[in-house]
Design a protein around this motif. Structure first.
Motif, PDB file in Angstrom:
ATOM      1  N   GLN A  60       0.825  -1.210   0.000  1.00 45.21           N
ATOM      2  CA  GLN A  60       0.000   0.000   0.000  1.00 45.21           C
ATOM      3  C   GLN A  60       0.861   1.263   0.000  1.00 45.21           C
ATOM      4  O   GLN A  60       0.496   2.263  -0.623  1.00 45.21           O
ATOM      5  N   MET A  61       1.995   1.216   0.687  1.00 44.76           N
ATOM      6  CA  MET A  61       2.923   2.353   0.633  1.00 44.76           C
ATOM      7  C   MET A  61       3.328   2.650  -0.807  1.00 44.76           C
ATOM      8  O   MET A  61       3.270   3.788  -1.272  1.00 44.76           O
ATOM      9  N   LEU A  62       3.737   1.606  -1.518  1.00 43.84           N
ATOM     10  CA  LEU A  62       4.209   1.785  -2.890  1.00 43.84           C
ATOM     11  C   LEU A  62       3.082   2.209  -3.814  1.00 43.84           C
ATOM     12  O   LEU A  62       3.309   2.947  -4.784  1.00 43.84           O
ATOM     13  N   SER A  63       1.873   1.758  -3.535  1.00 41.19           N
ATOM     14  CA  SER A  63       0.734   2.177  -4.350  1.00 41.19           C
ATOM     15  C   SER A  63       0.545   3.684  -4.271  1.00 41.19           C
ATOM     16  O   SER A  63       0.293   4.361  -5.270  1.00 41.19           O
ATOM     17  N   ALA A  64       0.687   4.242  -3.049  1.00 43.04           N
ATOM     18  CA  ALA A  64       0.563   5.692  -2.865  1.00 43.04           C
ATOM     19  C   ALA A  64       1.709   6.429  -3.547  1.00 43.04           C
ATOM     20  O   ALA A  64       1.508   7.409  -4.262  1.00 43.04           O
ATOM     21  N   ILE A  65       2.938   5.953  -3.325  1.00 42.88           N
ATOM     22  CA  ILE A  65       4.102   6.636  -3.886  1.00 42.88           C
ATOM     23  C   ILE A  65       4.088   6.532  -5.413  1.00 42.88           C
ATOM     24  O   ILE A  65       4.488   7.467  -6.117  1.00 42.88           O
ATOM     25  N   ALA A  66       3.616   5.391  -5.950  1.00 44.67           N
ATOM     26  CA  ALA A  66       3.541   5.231  -7.401  1.00 44.67           C
ATOM     27  C   ALA A  66       2.575   6.244  -8.006  1.00 44.67           C
ATOM     28  O   ALA A  66       2.827   6.784  -9.095  1.00 44.67           O
ATOM     29  N   ALA A  67       1.471   6.513  -7.329  1.00 48.46           N
ATOM     30  CA  ALA A  67       0.529   7.517  -7.821  1.00 48.46           C
ATOM     31  C   ALA A  67       1.202   8.887  -7.898  1.00 48.46           C
ATOM     32  O   ALA A  67       0.994   9.645  -8.850  1.00 48.46           O
ATOM     33  N   ALA A 116      12.518   9.450  -8.700  1.00 46.97           N
ATOM     34  CA  ALA A 116      11.627   8.385  -8.238  1.00 46.97           C
ATOM     35  C   ALA A 116      12.400   7.214  -7.639  1.00 46.97           C
ATOM     36  O   ALA A 116      11.945   6.567  -6.688  1.00 46.97           O
ATOM     37  N   ARG A 117      13.607   6.948  -8.138  1.00 48.09           N
ATOM     38  CA  ARG A 117      14.395   5.818  -7.631  1.00 48.09           C
ATOM     39  C   ARG A 117      14.896   6.066  -6.208  1.00 48.09           C
ATOM     40  O   ARG A 117      15.218   5.137  -5.484  1.00 48.09           O
ATOM     41  N   THR A 118      14.961   7.344  -5.827  1.00 54.15           N
ATOM     42  CA  THR A 118      15.327   7.681  -4.445  1.00 54.15           C
ATOM     43  C   THR A 118      14.255   7.173  -3.485  1.00 54.15           C
ATOM     44  O   THR A 118      14.563   6.625  -2.418  1.00 54.15           O
ATOM     45  N   ASP A 119      12.978   7.360  -3.844  1.00 54.82           N
ATOM     46  CA  ASP A 119      11.890   6.840  -3.025  1.00 54.82           C
ATOM     47  C   ASP A 119      11.906   5.311  -2.987  1.00 54.82           C
ATOM     48  O   ASP A 119      11.578   4.703  -1.963  1.00 54.82           O
ATOM     49  N   VAL A 120      12.272   4.697  -4.110  1.00 55.56           N
ATOM     50  CA  VAL A 120      12.352   3.221  -4.162  1.00 55.56           C
ATOM     51  C   VAL A 120      13.367   2.729  -3.126  1.00 55.56           C
ATOM     52  O   VAL A 120      13.113   1.775  -2.383  1.00 55.56           O
ATOM     53  N   TYR A 121      14.528   3.391  -3.068  1.00 52.64           N
ATOM     54  CA  TYR A 121      15.560   2.996  -2.105  1.00 52.64           C
ATOM     55  C   TYR A 121      15.026   3.107  -0.674  1.00 52.64           C
ATOM     56  O   TYR A 121      15.165   2.176   0.133  1.00 52.64           O
ATOM     57  N   SER A 122      14.415   4.248  -0.351  1.00 50.78           N
ATOM     58  CA  SER A 122      13.919   4.453   1.017  1.00 50.78           C
ATOM     59  C   SER A 122      12.844   3.427   1.366  1.00 50.78           C
ATOM     60  O   SER A 122      12.801   2.932   2.502  1.00 50.78           O
ATOM     61  N   ALA A 123      11.975   3.098   0.399  1.00 48.26           N
ATOM     62  CA  ALA A 123      10.951   2.086   0.662  1.00 48.26           C
ATOM     63  C   ALA A 123      11.590   0.723   0.929  1.00 48.26           C
ATOM     64  O   ALA A 123      11.111  -0.055   1.765  1.00 48.26           O
ATOM     65  N   ARG A 169      18.113  -0.094  -9.796  1.00 49.94           N
ATOM     66  CA  ARG A 169      16.866  -0.274  -9.044  1.00 49.94           C
ATOM     67  C   ARG A 169      15.662  -0.237  -9.989  1.00 49.94           C
ATOM     68  O   ARG A 169      15.772   0.223 -11.136  1.00 49.94           O
ATOM     69  N   PRO A 170      14.485  -0.667  -9.509  1.00 49.37           N
ATOM     70  CA  PRO A 170      13.260  -0.410 -10.282  1.00 49.37           C
ATOM     71  C   PRO A 170      13.132   1.087 -10.542  1.00 49.37           C
ATOM     72  O   PRO A 170      13.489   1.914  -9.700  1.00 49.37           O
ATOM     73  N   THR A 171      12.619   1.434 -11.714  1.00 53.61           N
ATOM     74  CA  THR A 171      12.635   2.838 -12.133  1.00 53.61           C
ATOM     75  C   THR A 171      11.742   3.736 -11.290  1.00 53.61           C
ATOM     76  O   THR A 171      11.970   4.932 -11.216  1.00 53.61           O
ATOM     77  N   ASP A 172      10.710   3.190 -10.680  1.00 58.43           N
ATOM     78  CA  ASP A 172       9.844   4.002  -9.827  1.00 58.43           C
ATOM     79  C   ASP A 172       9.082   3.068  -8.892  1.00 58.43           C
ATOM     80  O   ASP A 172       9.263   1.844  -8.918  1.00 58.43           O
ATOM     81  N   ALA A 173       8.234   3.653  -8.067  1.00 58.81           N
ATOM     82  CA  ALA A 173       7.495   2.856  -7.084  1.00 58.81           C
ATOM     83  C   ALA A 173       6.534   1.882  -7.757  1.00 58.81           C
ATOM     84  O   ALA A 173       6.253   0.812  -7.222  1.00 58.81           O
ATOM     85  N   GLY A 174       6.015   2.251  -8.943  1.00 61.11           N
ATOM     86  CA  GLY A 174       5.122   1.340  -9.649  1.00 61.11           C
ATOM     87  C   GLY A 174       5.808   0.054 -10.053  1.00 61.11           C
ATOM     88  O   GLY A 174       5.241  -1.033  -9.954  1.00 61.11           O
ATOM     89  N   ARG A 175       7.066   0.166 -10.495  1.00 61.66           N
ATOM     90  CA  ARG A 175       7.811  -1.027 -10.867  1.00 61.66           C
ATOM     91  C   ARG A 175       8.116  -1.891  -9.643  1.00 61.66           C
ATOM     92  O   ARG A 175       8.019  -3.109  -9.691  1.00 61.66           O
ATOM     93  N   LEU A 176       8.507  -1.235  -8.542  1.00 61.20           N
ATOM     94  CA  LEU A 176       8.774  -2.002  -7.326  1.00 61.20           C
ATOM     95  C   LEU A 176       7.489  -2.651  -6.813  1.00 61.20           C
ATOM     96  O   LEU A 176       7.512  -3.790  -6.318  1.00 61.20           O
ATOM     97  N   LEU A 177       6.364  -1.951  -6.938  1.00 62.56           N
ATOM     98  CA  LEU A 177       5.079  -2.519  -6.523  1.00 62.56           C
ATOM     99  C   LEU A 177       4.786  -3.791  -7.307  1.00 62.56           C
ATOM    100  O   LEU A 177       4.322  -4.795  -6.747  1.00 62.56           O
ATOM    101  N   THR A 178       5.064  -3.776  -8.604  1.00 64.26           N
ATOM    102  CA  THR A 178       4.861  -4.966  -9.430  1.00 64.26           C
ATOM    103  C   THR A 178       5.710  -6.129  -8.920  1.00 64.26           C
ATOM    104  O   THR A 178       5.259  -7.273  -8.856  1.00 64.26           O
ATOM    105  N   GLU A 179       6.944  -5.845  -8.521  1.00 61.65           N
ATOM    106  CA  GLU A 179       7.819  -6.899  -8.022  1.00 61.65           C
ATOM    107  C   GLU A 179       7.329  -7.420  -6.668  1.00 61.65           C
ATOM    108  O   GLU A 179       7.403  -8.626  -6.392  1.00 61.65           O
ATOM    109  N   VAL A 180       6.841  -6.521  -5.805  1.00 66.90           N
ATOM    110  CA  VAL A 180       6.288  -6.961  -4.515  1.00 66.90           C
ATOM    111  C   VAL A 180       5.097  -7.892  -4.742  1.00 66.90           C
ATOM    112  O   VAL A 180       4.971  -8.949  -4.110  1.00 66.90           O
TER     113      VAL A 180
END
Length: 669
Positions: A124-131, A206-213, A273-284
């Protein structure tokens, strides 16, 4: 609720609408209060900026602009922004009030979460950040303090799996980032979660947020952050110098897929890293699906203290070659086979052999000759079922890992309408990142870049974020007149222009250190990197110009010389006496420096009068002519008894020019 310190705002009503009922938290930049929106009758959260930040014009402007952007970002996992305003000069935000706790509070209580809870929260965190990423925003401060978990009223561990998670402080994070460099030039950030590129170059995407997540997920799984230390700078550089360790090294038994997920999100090189939170969300989601979704939950919930034991998770039973199938178990009397120990699993048990119970529906009784037939048929059915399950699992795994992915189409350089049509034809939706991007090569309103990039692996039917060209990059010179030097420098550099301090000047109206003017003027469009020269005020000049109007030029010169000033003279037509000061520049009372020039406008005096030739004119007639010209007349009549006396002399003589009101003598006889 923090009420240990008296707070004068509690009990007050802001903007005639928001009544503050208590303080929720106090941070370094703002204080959050609980309030009631008396107009709509609902609880809200009120975030008020600290007075120390309210004087920072750059911070306040960025904070306000980002708040407006977040207010337009509607997503169930983003803390909604309802309103904004100022109270006693302090900017404030009115936000959705989330009944629950921060993720930091939960980790302080629980130390760590089960894997299923951690995945549920990070999804859910990544869903918000991806938006936010799709809207062109970067959070820049992803950490447990900015993640709110709204638990069910009953509380408890199980509620975390289905709890609603919301991410807060998008706008505040960017505003803080713009004002978080101290006097020594060091970056001030939440070092436990800071990405390497922020430490090294101060740059975030966006990849900075991916790292922090990824760091937040690591902490949820292990109960600690990967790096710690007494010196924040030392901790920050550990992110640059070291790879984040695998969570399973601290919590044995965690699936390898979770180690790989954390590793992918926290690569030190952003491009890995995944390019943004949406990509990381897909991997999760792929990890959750690949580990079995519900089965992952039941398998891992055993790790939670106090949770009752559950049955084993479903596993895939390997197929057995036909030649070895009967060798797996020894024969038993009466036909069929039975595993060692005399017990079959429930799904393979044959009908009971004791007694002479008739078989239902005409089936041969247990122990009869037909039993082997039915046992073989059941075995065939069982193996068929296992084969079907294996095919379904293999197919699902293929779909999750490979089948649902395709390549992103190339939409770069296409006009907006054509890009939308091409995306729709390929089965993708589109949204537009704000703001657009400047480009000297791509026409305005055409696609200058896209996320995911062309050819990059994406989920079929996903949404592509397109950034439209704004044309060649130019920036208008901001109007910084009346601003202090630091604020003016920040405003100019914020739009990509260079700040240059020009020669300061004295001013009677602009305080010392405040901008008088810029060159080029405000509003002039310049290319990035162009220089803007700023003229700052030195304050009021030391010498006050005296009032010289109405004085004779000789008096005016004397006063100016006494003050160390110089007279610059020019004459003008006037009815005032000649050499009288008519006007001065600068005006009286203006401050000037020593040796400054004071321009004086001097009167030429009234126009001269030409005396006509009066000889042989009757005496009385000549006198009337002179008086009509504005002259004073003195008549010397040598024969006053003769009415026909004529002029036989005049002084001044004919055609002489004299000042108005001058005296003229005529002699008559």
């Amino acid at each position: 609720m923090d009420t240990t310190v008296a707070d004068t705002l509690i009990g007050t009503t802001i903007d005639g609408r928001y009544r503050i009922t208590g303080r929720v938290a106090r941070g370094g930049m703002a204080t959050v209060y609980r309030a009631t929106d008396e107009r709509l009758g609902r609880p809200v959260a009120l975030k008020i900026i600290h007075p120390s930040q309210a004087t920072n014009v750059h911070f306040v402007d960025r904070f306000t602009d980002e708040a407006k952007t977040i207010a337009r970002l509607t997503h169930p996992n983003v803390v909604a922004v309802y309103d904004q305003g100022r109270h006693q000069g302090l900017p404030y935000l009115v936000m959705e009030f989330v009944q629950g706790r921060t993720l930091r509070d939960l980790l302080a209580q629980r130390k760590k979460l089960s894997a299923v809870e951690a995945l549920a929260i990070v999804e859910q965190m990544l869903s918000a950040i991806a938006a936010a990423h799709r809207a062109g925003l970067v959070h820049r401060d992803v950490k447990p303090e900015n993640v709110l978990v709204a638990e069910a009223p009953s509380g408890g561990v199980a509620d975390l799996v289905d709890a609603v998670v919301k991410v807060a402080d998008f706008g505040l994070a960017r505003a803080i980032e713009a004002s978080t460099v101290d006097e020594s030039g060091q970056l001030m950030a939440t070092v436990a979660y800071v990405a390497p590129e922020l430490v090294q170059a101060g740059q975030a995407d966006a990849r900075t947020d991916v790292y922090s997540a990824g760091i937040v997920l690591f902490e949820m799984l292990t109960g600690q952050v990967p790096y710690d230390g007494a010196d924040p700078v030392e901790v920050a550089w550990q992110h640059v110098d070291n790879d984040v360790p695998a969570p399973s090294t601290l919590v044995p038994g965690l699936p390898r897929a979770l180690d790989e997920l954390v590793a992918r999100a926290t690569r030190r090189n952003p491009s890995d890293r995944p390019t943004d939170a949406g990509r990381l969300l897909t991997e999760v989601q792929a990890v959750r699906d690949g580990l079995g979704g519900i089965n992952l939950e039941t398998a891992l919930m055993r790790q939670v203290p106090g949770r009752p034991a559950v049955a084993d998770a479903t596993t895939i039973v390997p197929t057995v070659p036909a030649a070895d199938a009967t060798a797996m178990v020894p024969p038993v009397p009466g036909g069929g086979y039975q595993p060692p120990g005399g017990h079959r699993p429930n799904w393979a048990r044959l009908p009971e052999q004791s007694g002479a119970r008739p078989a239902p529906y005409g089936r041969p009784a247990a122990g009869s000759r037909g039993e082997g037939f039915f046992a073989d048929r059941r075995r065939v059915t069982l193996f068929s079922l296992i084969a079907v399950i294996a095919l379904v699992v293999i197919g699902s795994t293929w779909w999750v890992a490979f089948g649902r992915y395709t390549e992103a189409p190339s939409l770069v350089n296409l006009p907006k309408a054509e890009a939308e049509a091409a995306a729709k034809k390929a089965g993708f939706g589109v949204i537009y990142g704000e703001p657009g991007q400047y480009s000297a090569t791509v026409a305005p309103d055409s696609v200058v870049s896209q996320n995911p990039a062309p050819g990059e692996e994406v989920v079929r039917g996903d949404t592509l974020t397109l950034f439209l060209s704004l044309g060649p990059e130019v920036h208008p010179v901001p109007d910084v007149s009346g601003q202090e030097e630091a604020a003016a420098k920040g405003a100019i550099e914020e739009v990509g222009l260079k700040y240059k301090e020009g020669k300061a000047a004295y001013s009677d109206t602009v305080p010392q250190g405040v901008v008088i003017s810029t060159n080029p003027k405000a509003g002039t469009e310049l290319k990035p990197g162009a220089t803007v020269t700023v003229v700052l005020s030195k304050g009021r000049a030391p010498i006050q110009v005296p009032d010289l109007v109405g004085l004779n030029i000789n008096e005016a010169r004397a006063k100016l010389q006494e003050l160390g000033l110089t007279a610059l003279e020019r004459t003008k037509e006037s009815d005032e006496p000649a050499d009288q000061v008519l006007a001065q520049t600068p005006k009286a009372g203006t401050g000037v420096e020593k040796n400054a020039e004071i321009t004086l406008d001097l009167s030429k005096g009234p126009p001269l009068v030409t005396i006509p030739d009066l000889n042989n004119q009757p005496c009385q007639q000549a006198e009337g002519t002179l008086r009509g010209l504005g002259l004073q007349v003195q008549v010397n009549n040598l024969n006053p008894l003769n009415p026909n006396s004529a002029v036989h002399g005049q002084n001044p003589g004919p055609n002489t020019q004299v000042q108005p009101n001058s005296g003229v003598q005529i002699t008559c006889f």
